[in-house]
Design an enzyme around this catalytic site. Structure first.
Site, PDB file in Angstrom:
ATOM      1  N   GLY A   1      46.887  45.876  39.984  1.00 17.25           N
ATOM      2  CA  GLY A   1      47.288  45.815  41.391  1.00 17.25           C
ATOM      3  C   GLY A   1      48.782  45.825  41.636  1.00 17.25           C
ATOM      4  N   THR A   2      49.576  46.229  40.626  1.00 20.08           N
ATOM      5  CA  THR A   2      51.037  46.232  40.822  1.00 20.08           C
ATOM      6  C   THR A   2      51.455  47.219  41.917  1.00 20.08           C
ATOM      7  OG1 THR A   2      51.159  47.750  38.951  1.00 20.08           O
ATOM      8  CG2 THR A   2      51.747  45.460  38.523  1.00 20.08           C
ATOM      9  N   GLY A   3      50.833  48.410  41.906  1.00 20.73           N
ATOM     10  CA  GLY A   3      51.203  49.432  42.902  1.00 20.73           C
ATOM     11  C   GLY A   3      50.826  48.994  44.308  1.00 20.73           C
ATOM     12  N   CYS A   4      49.623  48.434  44.443  1.00 22.88           N
ATOM     13  CA  CYS A   4      49.171  47.968  45.768  1.00 22.88           C
ATOM     14  C   CYS A   4      50.101  46.881  46.286  1.00 22.88           C
ATOM     15  CB  CYS A   4      47.753  47.383  45.687  1.00 22.88           C
ATOM     16  SG  CYS A   4      46.534  48.537  45.073  1.00 22.88           S
TER      17      CYS A   4
ATOM     18  N   LYS B   1      57.571  55.382  40.967  1.00 23.36           N
ATOM     19  CA  LYS B   1      57.547  54.104  40.261  1.00 23.36           C
ATOM     20  C   LYS B   1      57.468  54.350  38.753  1.00 23.36           C
ATOM     21  CE  LYS B   1      53.815  53.247  42.391  1.00 23.36           C
ATOM     22  NZ  LYS B   1      52.541  52.745  42.959  1.00 23.36           N
TER      23      LYS B   1
ATOM     24  N   THR C   1      48.729  43.428  34.830  1.00 19.77           N
ATOM     25  CA  THR C   1      49.425  44.290  35.796  1.00 19.77           C
ATOM     26  C   THR C   1      48.437  44.958  36.755  1.00 19.77           C
ATOM     27  OG1 THR C   1      49.358  46.058  34.171  1.00 19.77           O
ATOM     28  CG2 THR C   1      51.404  44.787  34.297  1.00 19.77           C
TER      29      THR C   1
HETATM   30  N1  ADP Z   1      55.455  45.561  32.793  1.00 20.05           N
HETATM   31  C1  ADP Z   1      56.162  45.627  33.919  1.00 20.05           C
HETATM   32  N2  ADP Z   1      57.243  44.840  34.082  1.00 20.05           N
HETATM   33  C2  ADP Z   1      57.977  44.889  35.230  1.00 20.05           C
HETATM   34  N3  ADP Z   1      57.684  45.707  36.253  1.00 20.05           N
HETATM   35  C3  ADP Z   1      56.631  46.529  36.139  1.00 20.05           C
HETATM   36  C4  ADP Z   1      55.802  46.536  34.970  1.00 20.05           C
HETATM   37  N4  ADP Z   1      54.803  47.451  35.174  1.00 20.05           N
HETATM   38  C5  ADP Z   1      54.982  47.978  36.400  1.00 20.05           C
HETATM   39  N5  ADP Z   1      56.097  47.433  36.984  1.00 20.05           N
HETATM   40  C6  ADP Z   1      56.591  47.701  38.329  1.00 20.05           C
HETATM   41  O1  ADP Z   1      55.470  47.538  39.209  1.00 20.05           O
HETATM   42  C7  ADP Z   1      55.550  48.473  40.279  1.00 20.05           C
HETATM   43  C8  ADP Z   1      54.291  49.338  40.276  1.00 20.05           C
HETATM   44  O2  ADP Z   1      54.478  50.342  39.306  1.00 20.05           O
HETATM   45  P1  ADP Z   1      53.392  51.162  38.529  1.00 20.05           P
HETATM   46  O3  ADP Z   1      52.733  50.268  37.534  1.00 20.05           O
HETATM   47  O4  ADP Z   1      54.086  52.358  38.004  1.00 20.05           O
HETATM   48  O5  ADP Z   1      52.371  51.546  39.694  1.00 20.05           O
HETATM   49  P2  ADP Z   1      50.792  51.636  39.763  1.00 20.05           P
HETATM   50  O6  ADP Z   1      50.254  50.230  39.763  1.00 20.05           O
HETATM   51  O7  ADP Z   1      50.578  52.370  41.042  1.00 20.05           O
HETATM   52  O8  ADP Z   1      50.362  52.394  38.540  1.00 20.05           O
HETATM   53  C9  ADP Z   1      56.851  49.240  40.071  1.00 20.05           C
HETATM   54  O9  ADP Z   1      57.887  48.591  40.780  1.00 20.05           O
HETATM   55  C10 ADP Z   1      57.074  49.125  38.554  1.00 20.05           C
HETATM   56  O10 ADP Z   1      58.413  49.291  38.167  1.00 20.05           O
HETATM   57  C1  LIG Z   2      40.311  49.089  45.730  1.00 18.80           C
HETATM   58  C2  LIG Z   2      41.409  49.458  44.810  1.00 18.80           C
HETATM   59  N1  LIG Z   2      42.505  50.053  45.312  1.00 18.80           N
HETATM   60  C3  LIG Z   2      43.522  50.396  44.481  1.00 18.80           C
HETATM   61  C4  LIG Z   2      43.427  50.173  43.131  1.00 18.80           C
HETATM   62  C5  LIG Z   2      44.533  50.601  42.198  1.00 18.80           C
HETATM   63  O1  LIG Z   2      45.503  49.678  42.275  1.00 18.80           O
HETATM   64  P1  LIG Z   2      46.927  49.761  41.560  1.00 18.80           P
HETATM   65  O2  LIG Z   2      47.854  48.900  42.301  1.00 18.80           O
HETATM   66  O3  LIG Z   2      47.322  51.180  41.342  1.00 18.80           O
HETATM   67  O4  LIG Z   2      46.637  49.040  40.202  1.00 18.80           O
HETATM   68  P2  LIG Z   2      45.738  49.345  38.958  1.00 18.80           P
HETATM   69  O5  LIG Z   2      44.290  49.330  39.308  1.00 18.80           O
HETATM   70  O6  LIG Z   2      46.221  50.662  38.428  1.00 18.80           O
HETATM   71  O7  LIG Z   2      46.048  48.212  38.052  1.00 18.80           O
HETATM   72  C6  LIG Z   2      42.277  49.545  42.642  1.00 18.80           C
HETATM   73  N2  LIG Z   2      42.137  49.264  41.324  1.00 18.80           N
HETATM   74  N3  LIG Z   2      41.270  49.209  43.503  1.00 18.80           N
END
Ligand code: ADP
Ligand SMILES: Cc1ncc(COP(=O)(O)OP(=O)(O)O)c(N)n1
Length: 274
Positions: free
Chosen positions: A208-211, A172, A206
């Site tokens: 929880g985007t990954g979850c 990602k 953003t």
């Molecule tokens: N500012 C943003 N605008 C649009 N898509 C985003 C943005 N930030 C993250 N994404 C998307 O959200 C999803 C989670 O990505 P990412 O943020 O890299 O993961 P994580 O939350 O695990 O760190 C991916 O599909 C990424 O391309």
């Molecule tokens: C309980 C819990 N699980 C996972 C996360 C991390 O979530 P993620 O979607 O990677 O988003 P960010 O925390 O990086 O914004 C969490 N915070 N808590």
């Protein structure tokens, strides 16, 4: 009714973890079940404490679900320790269900959600069972032991992860320094790969985007969508959830899990075969 399961940590703030997963499942019309691995005291400003659940009780939760339900897809999120990883991997190895591994390591505020020694357990026990693994850039670097500075590095890292036995790797691009686009890179065992590019939204909300992305992927796979379609639809789900963000909390707010149902016909994702 398709039944799916999340094995993850609880986020008291409701934007990530189990809460984000169940909200996403509900929006995508699959029946969500859960195995809680840890409790976090968390809000949009950060994680103030973590309380892991006893391994034997994590096992009991998963066994209870398997005994009663016909589960069509499983995802993992925050797993916290190598003991939890080993025990759930042992159980999952005996059932043949699509498995999405979101290798959660560190929260947005920098707090650790996975013990350092558990990284090796992810590599050895869980990744060989995974249908899809969805690391962000730092997680992909940690799992592969290589730095990412270019597209060529992303391709190399994906190869390393595929060699661990995963069927599909999605790296990602949320953490990449591209001001215009958020691009995710998808790689399969047979050599096929593509990228998914969407407009980068300028927002701090953003959390929880990954979850949310991996939960949407789990829901679509659980509903029986072909893998590539499930991946592209999950990208739309997260794009809309970030675009129509909610103004909740004083820090990094959650994404909008309601948005996909209202706006799904108005989302553009550019697919580029590589
Ligand atoms: N500012 C943003 N605008 C649009 N898509 C985003 C943005 N930030 C993250 N994404 C998307 O959200 C999803 C989670 O990505 P990412 O943020 O890299 O993961 P994580 O939350 O695990 O760190 C991916 O599909 C990424 O391309
Ligand atoms: C309980 C819990 N699980 C996972 C996360 C991390 O979530 P993620 O979607 O990677 O988003 P960010 O925390 O990086 O914004 C969490 N915070 N808590």
């Amino acid at each position: 009714m398709h039944i799916v399961t999340t094995i993850a940590g609880s986020d008291s703030g409701g934007g990530a973890g189990i809460q984000a997963d169940l909200k996403t499942f509900q929006e995508l019309k699959v029946f969500g079940t859960s195995v809680i691995t840890a409790l976090t005291a968390q809000n949009t400003l950060g994680v103030s404490d973590v309380l892991p659940i006893e391994v034997s009780f994590v096992e009991k939760q998963l066994q209870a679900l398997i005994e009663d339900f016909s589960i069509s897809a499983v995802k993992t999120g925050m797993l916290f320790s190598s003991e939890i990883i080993q025990s759930i991997a042992q159980i999952l190895a005996e059932i043949n269900i699509p498995l999405i591994v979101d290798p959660v390591m560190i929260a947005k505020g920098g707090e650790s959600l996975l013990q350092q020694e558990a990284i090796e357990a992810l590599r050895i026990y869980l990744l060989p069972l995974a249908t899809i693994v969805t690391p962000n850039i730092p997680e992909a670097e940690t799992l592969s032991g290589r730095k990412i500075n270019s597209l060529a590095d992303i391709e190399e890292v994906a190869k390393v992860l595929l060699q661990m036995g995963v069927q599909c790797v999605i790296i990602k691009g949320g953490h990449l320094e591209d001001k215009c686009y958020a691009t995710d890179y998808v790689f399969f065992q047979d050599g096929h790969s593509f990228s998914m590019k969407s407009t980068r939204i300028a927002t701090k909300n953003t959390h929880g985007t990954g979850c949310t992305f991996s939960a949407a992927l789990t829901a679509f796979l659980g509903r029986g969508l072909p893998i590539e379609e499930a991946i592209m639809e999950a990208k739309k789900f997260i794009q809309l959830a970030i675009t129509h963000d909610l103004s909740i909390g004083n820090g990094h707010g959650p994404t909008n899990h309601f948005a996909y149902q209202n706006f799904k016909d108005s989302c553009e994702v550019i697919i580029h075969e590589t």
